[in-house]
Design an enzyme around this catalytic site. Structure first.
Site, PDB file in Angstrom:
ATOM      1  N   ARG A  54       0.931  14.518  13.613  1.00  0.00           N
ATOM      2  CA  ARG A  54       1.552  14.942  12.193  1.00  0.00           C
ATOM      3  C   ARG A  54       1.875  15.621  11.470  1.00  0.00           C
ATOM      4  O   ARG A  54       0.642  15.827  10.876  1.00  0.00           O
ATOM      5  CB  ARG A  54       0.470  13.339  11.261  1.00  0.00           C
ATOM      6  CG  ARG A  54       0.683  12.208  12.253  1.00  0.00           C
ATOM      7  CD  ARG A  54       0.428  10.847  11.630  1.00  0.00           C
ATOM      8  NE  ARG A  54       0.467  10.357  10.214  1.00  0.00           N
ATOM      9  CZ  ARG A  54       0.479   9.857   9.459  1.00  0.00           C
ATOM     10  NH1 ARG A  54      -0.487   9.151   9.362  1.00  0.00           N
ATOM     11  NH2 ARG A  54       1.575   8.940   8.456  1.00  0.00           N
ATOM     12  N   ASP A  79       5.152   0.848  11.616  1.00  0.00           N
ATOM     13  CA  ASP A  79       3.579   0.644  11.611  1.00  0.00           C
ATOM     14  C   ASP A  79       3.842  -1.832  12.106  1.00  0.00           C
ATOM     15  O   ASP A  79       2.907  -2.232  11.912  1.00  0.00           O
ATOM     16  CB  ASP A  79       4.054   0.417  10.572  1.00  0.00           C
ATOM     17  CG  ASP A  79       3.502   1.203   9.245  1.00  0.00           C
ATOM     18  OD1 ASP A  79       3.302   2.856  10.147  1.00  0.00           O
ATOM     19  OD2 ASP A  79       3.839   2.328   8.033  1.00  0.00           O
ATOM     20  N   LYS A 110       1.032  -1.124   0.147  1.00  0.00           N
ATOM     21  CA  LYS A 110       0.403  -0.245  -0.163  1.00  0.00           C
ATOM     22  C   LYS A 110       0.771   1.250   0.159  1.00  0.00           C
ATOM     23  O   LYS A 110       0.104   2.406  -0.622  1.00  0.00           O
ATOM     24  CB  LYS A 110      -1.177   0.047   1.346  1.00  0.00           C
ATOM     25  CG  LYS A 110      -1.186   1.658   1.440  1.00  0.00           C
ATOM     26  CD  LYS A 110      -2.320   1.209   2.765  1.00  0.00           C
ATOM     27  CE  LYS A 110      -1.384   1.531   3.832  1.00  0.00           C
ATOM     28  NZ  LYS A 110      -1.317   2.858   4.507  1.00  0.00           N
ATOM     29  N   ASN A 111       1.987   1.532   0.449  1.00  0.00           N
ATOM     30  CA  ASN A 111       2.875   2.759   0.755  1.00  0.00           C
ATOM     31  C   ASN A 111       3.773   3.165  -0.244  1.00  0.00           C
ATOM     32  O   ASN A 111       4.278   3.761   0.119  1.00  0.00           O
ATOM     33  CB  ASN A 111       2.671   2.735   2.992  1.00  0.00           C
ATOM     34  CG  ASN A 111       1.822   2.679   3.686  1.00  0.00           C
ATOM     35  OD1 ASN A 111       0.815   2.525   3.688  1.00  0.00           O
ATOM     36  ND2 ASN A 111       2.667   2.337   4.594  1.00  0.00           N
ATOM     37  N   CYS A 134      -4.195  13.471  13.697  1.00  0.00           N
ATOM     38  CA  CYS A 134      -4.397  11.701  13.564  1.00  0.00           C
ATOM     39  C   CYS A 134      -4.376  11.234  15.190  1.00  0.00           C
ATOM     40  O   CYS A 134      -2.989  11.429  15.829  1.00  0.00           O
ATOM     41  CB  CYS A 134      -4.492  10.802  12.152  1.00  0.00           C
ATOM     42  SG  CYS A 134      -2.731   9.706  12.469  1.00  0.00           S
TER      43      CYS A 134
END
Ligand code: EPU
Length: 421
Positions: free
Chosen positions: A121, A308, A22-23, A116
């Site tokens: 962030r 992550d 995804k990233n 978030c």
């Protein structure tokens, strides 16, 4: 809103195939805005974050079609230049269209992402880098408005208070491909996703060197063309299944992952007592015959231990033998899963940006709530380890980053089902 119901405990065994990253996919899709001609991106995971990025491209006038895991992106003469709050608020990674839009259209208006659940962030590293290339950026009515008469190469130090920034490196590297002259990015991120992006840009005609290091050199070109590219495997998805295998005292073979992207995790799992072997076909077998030992770990930019995976490791440590210390050095507030894991009987306390985890023999199923993508994965692992029924609500977070997780886990023997509520 869907919920996941898990009946534990489970011992996972079997094989699981990893999807595309995804990233890596998100900035590569954004990079297609740097040209008019068509690109074909293969191995793209069908995830809600990817769909959001496709919607953003469509709103600026780009044709995007998805067939299985292949995306065809045809920018043509797109004229849009705005990413609205609705998209950016659901997916912070939307910020990575800033660099390409600015380079191609000389103007970009992108909603400010705001904070978030994993912390504040900020985006000042992105703006610092683009300013150094000659962009004039201001904030108006919640939007970043970036303009330039033409970007010019520069030497830019991109380090921030927590080290390098992945998407700031992506934004500046993408913008620099069309800037006049040479750009040198110092303290660049060197995550595999940045390397994949650089390799896609090179296929588009960009002149980039050093993208496997912390110093990236880009010689600007007049124009780029479309390219065909296959996205790298998702190292965080692979790692999540590896951790799940260890937590459930399982025996899983991971197919389609790149073992070189998983070194930090493998080192730690072996230290904790897991048995990890690379098969001749490149698959990775991860076994744990008994409860693992606790370890100390600190999250760091690549090649360090990824933030992550911090939440998923917390679930593993919650059922390991001893006391683990997990220190979060990327997002010091990324601990929303702690309270939920404690509801399942974990013994975790927080001290500043460290979690102290007293390994328990068992967890017990409970009703818990997912707070972000990786926290959701941690709760799924917890649910498979715990005795009895665990119900996880707000699993739309999980759908942002894990393709078919409950199907893949069911095939590995988990008793897991999705229900509508
Ligand atoms: N930071 C600043 N200023 C900035 C930008 C970042 O201080 O202008 C700080 C951040 O607050 C953080 C650190 O720098 O403390 C690193 O953040 P980074 O910019 O690298 O994060 P990102 O690029 O926005 C990507 C991933 C995240 C992953 C981080 C760190 C994508 C789409 N997102 O975010 O992935 O956690 O790098 O590795 O690539 C996820 O997939 O669950 C996820 C959150």
């Amino acid at each position: 809103m869907d919920k996941l119901i898990i009946e534990g405990p489970t011992r996972l065994s079997g094989q699981v195939r990893i999807d595309g990253s995804k990233n890596a996919a998100l900035p590569i899709i954004a990079a297609c805005l740097l040209t008019e001609s068509k690109s074909v991106i293969k191995g793209v995971p069908q995830l809600s974050d990817v769909f959001t990025m496709c919607k953003i491209l469509r709103t600026v006038g780009v044709k995007v079609s998805f067939l299985n895991d292949t995306l065809e992106i045809h920018p043509g003469g797109y004229t849009g230049n705005t990413a609205a709050y609705d998209y950016v608020s659901t997916m912070r990674a939307s910020i990575c269209i800033l660099g390409p839009l600015l380079a191609k259209q000389l103007y970009a208006k992108v909603s400010l992402p705001g904070g978030c659940i994993i912390g504040p962030r900020p985006i000042f590293i992105h703006t610092k880098g683009l300013n150094a290339l000659g962009a004039d950026i201001k904030v108006e009515h919640g939007y970043l408005i970036a303009k330039t008469k033409g970007l010019k190469g520069n030497t830019i130090y991109l380090g921030g208070p927590f080290g390098s920034s992945v998407l700031a490196t992506a934004n500046v590297m993408m913008a620099a491909t069309l800037a006049k002259g040479k750009t040198i990015i110092e303290y660049a991120a060197c995550e595999p996703e940045i390397i994949d992006l650089a390799e896609f840009l090179i296929k588009m005609g960009a002149r980039i060197k050093g993208h496997k290091t912390h110093t990236i050199e880009i010689d600007g070109v007049k124009r780029l063309h479309g390219a065909t590219h296959k996205i790298i495997p998702d190292r965080i998805e692979a790692a999540t299944y590896m951790i799940a295998s260890c937590a459930t005292k399982g025996d899983i073979t991971i197919k389609g992952a790149n073992i070189n992207h998983l070194r930090a995790l493998i080192d730690i799992l072996i230290e904790a007592g897991a048995v990890i072997t690379k098969k001749p076909n490149g698959a990775i077998r991860v076994r744990a015959n008994r409860r693992l030992k606790t370890i100390a770990l600190t999250t760091l930019p690549y090649p360090g231990f990824p933030t992550d995976l911090q939440a998923q490791m917390m679930s593993l440590m919650a059922v390991s033998k001893g006391i683990a210390i997990i220190t979060e050095k990327i997002y010091p507030e990324r601990f929303m899963h702690v309270g939920e894991l404690n509801r399942m009987g974990a013994q975790i306390s927080l001290e500043g940006n460290s979690a102290i985890v007293h390994g328990a023999k068992n967890l017990s199923g409970a009703e818990v709530m997912a707070s972000d993508l990786r926290a959701s994965a941690a709760l799924v692992i917890g649910g498979m380890v715990a005795k009895g029924k665990t119900t996880i609500s707000r699993i739309y977070h999980l759908d942002r980053g894990y393709k078919d997780m409950e199907k893949k886990l069911s095939l590995l023997g988990a008793k897991i089902k999705r229900v509508k509520s």
